[in-house]
Design an enzyme around this catalytic site. Structure first.
Site: not given
Ligand code: NAP
Ligand code: GLV
Length: 318
Positions: A233, A281
């Protein structure tokens, strides 16, 4: 999949909403689909009938407006656009976890890491100056990649990067063991993780703990000449800190898919910075057909009293 009736109210991109409507009509015609127009509720939506809400930007008062809600879906993987503290206890918030989201993010991260590894941003800037100047090719084994966030997206990106031969590492909140990948956790593991990372990728959720995390201290903890990819983000990044680190040559280049705000104002220095690649994005997007499959599966499991994939823990913030 489910014989349940009721209204699913969608509030998001209208073009993608039209695809949701088609997919839902094919898979579960007994569910009424309505798109929420910008100006207000469609005339033919009875608030009592709305059982499922699928939204990108949720209205502040949605729980009061729709008293019979059973599930709320975020249209993306992230949920930082929700006020989690205001979510009624017992109303599950489900984020998108369909496999296509992770696959497209892995494409994007791989492209960005390879572009940084092979100096494409620098060569692009040179081309605009009609400058023919080669730089040393570093073998992949000599370029250490580190991903902050070892969730669905972070792990998918690491798997996709594996065959290239980069030394890979990841950092998460709680300890994770991943075959062949060096892992670090929490505050205690951060400095060592940064010190061994030449290309840093942020795939964290935005929470109070991670807001502004990529600041001058974090960037200073990377080796001189490191590069950054932010696909988490925009608010993870302290923009002046990155600009200062780029201008000082401590960070050599950055690929940014997310910014704060989006879009950036026209005079923002990132637009024209020779060492910055910006994308609007688009690192990944939810596929409507897969999203509808996930929604129907979630509805069926929730009605059967089973755990639902993608359920957000409001206390943890993701
Ligand atoms: P997820 O499965 O919930 O994984 C989040 C990861 O971040 C987990 O490994 C978690 O640790 C770690 N984390 C959370 N808080 C932390 C902290 N304070 N310190 C260190 N590590 C921390 O999420 P995801 O599905 O992979 O998605 C991640 C993010 O990508 C989304 O929330 C969004 O912001 C972003 N995103 C961006 C796009 C884009 O197009 N640019 C699209 C989709 C998502 P644990 O393993 O210990 O729980
Ligand atoms: C996009 O940024 C998502 O959170 O899926």
């Amino acid at each position: 999949m489910t014989a349940l009736t009721g209204t699913l109210l969608y509030r998001g991109d209208p073009e993608r909403g039209a695809l949701w409507a088609q997919c839902l009509q094919r898979a579960a015609p007994q569910i009424t689909f309505r798109q929420w127009p910008q100006a207000g509720l469609p005339q033919d939506v009875c608030p009592q009938e709305v059982r499922w809400l699928a939204v990108w930007q949720p209205p502040a008062d949605f729980a009061a407006q729709f008293p019979n809600l059973r599930l709320v879906f975020s249209l993306g993987a992230g949920v930082d656009h929700f006020d989690l503290a205001a979510l009624p206890a017992g109303l599950p918030l489900i984020r998108m976890t369909e496999a296509g989201l992770a696959a497209a993010m892995a494409d994007y991260v791989t492209l960005a890491v390879l572009a940084l590894h092979r100096d494409f941003i620098r060569y692009g800037a040179q081309q605009r100056r009609a400058e023919w100047q080669e730089h040393r090719v570093v073998p992949a084994a000599g370029r250490r990649v580190g991903i902050m966030g070892l969730g669905r997206l972070g792990q998918a990106a690491l798997e996709r990067l594996r065959p290239f031969g980069f030394p890979l590492a990841g950092w998460s909140r709680t300890p994770r063991a991943l075959d062949g990948i060096e892992t670090f956790a929490g505050e205690a593991g951060r400095a060592a993780f940064l010190a061994r990372t030449d290309i840093l990728v942020c795939l964290l959720p935005l929470t109070p703990e991670t807001r502004g995390l990529i600041d001058d201290r974090l960037l200073a903890g990377l080796p001189r000449g490191a590069a950054l990819v932010n696909a988490g983000r925009g608010a993870h990044l302290d923009q002046p800190a990155l600009l200062a680190a780029l201008d000082a040559g401590h960070i050599r280049a950055a690929v940014l898919d997310v910014t704060e705000p989006e879009p950036l104002p026209p005079d923002h220095p990132f637009w024209r910075h020779p060492a910055v690649w910006l994308t609007p994005h688009i690192a990944t997007q939810t596929d409507p057909e897969a999203a509808v499959r996930q929604v129907l599966e979630a509805i069926a499991r929730h009605e059967a009293g089973l755990p639902v994939e993608g359920r957000v823990d409001p206390a943890r913030g993701y």
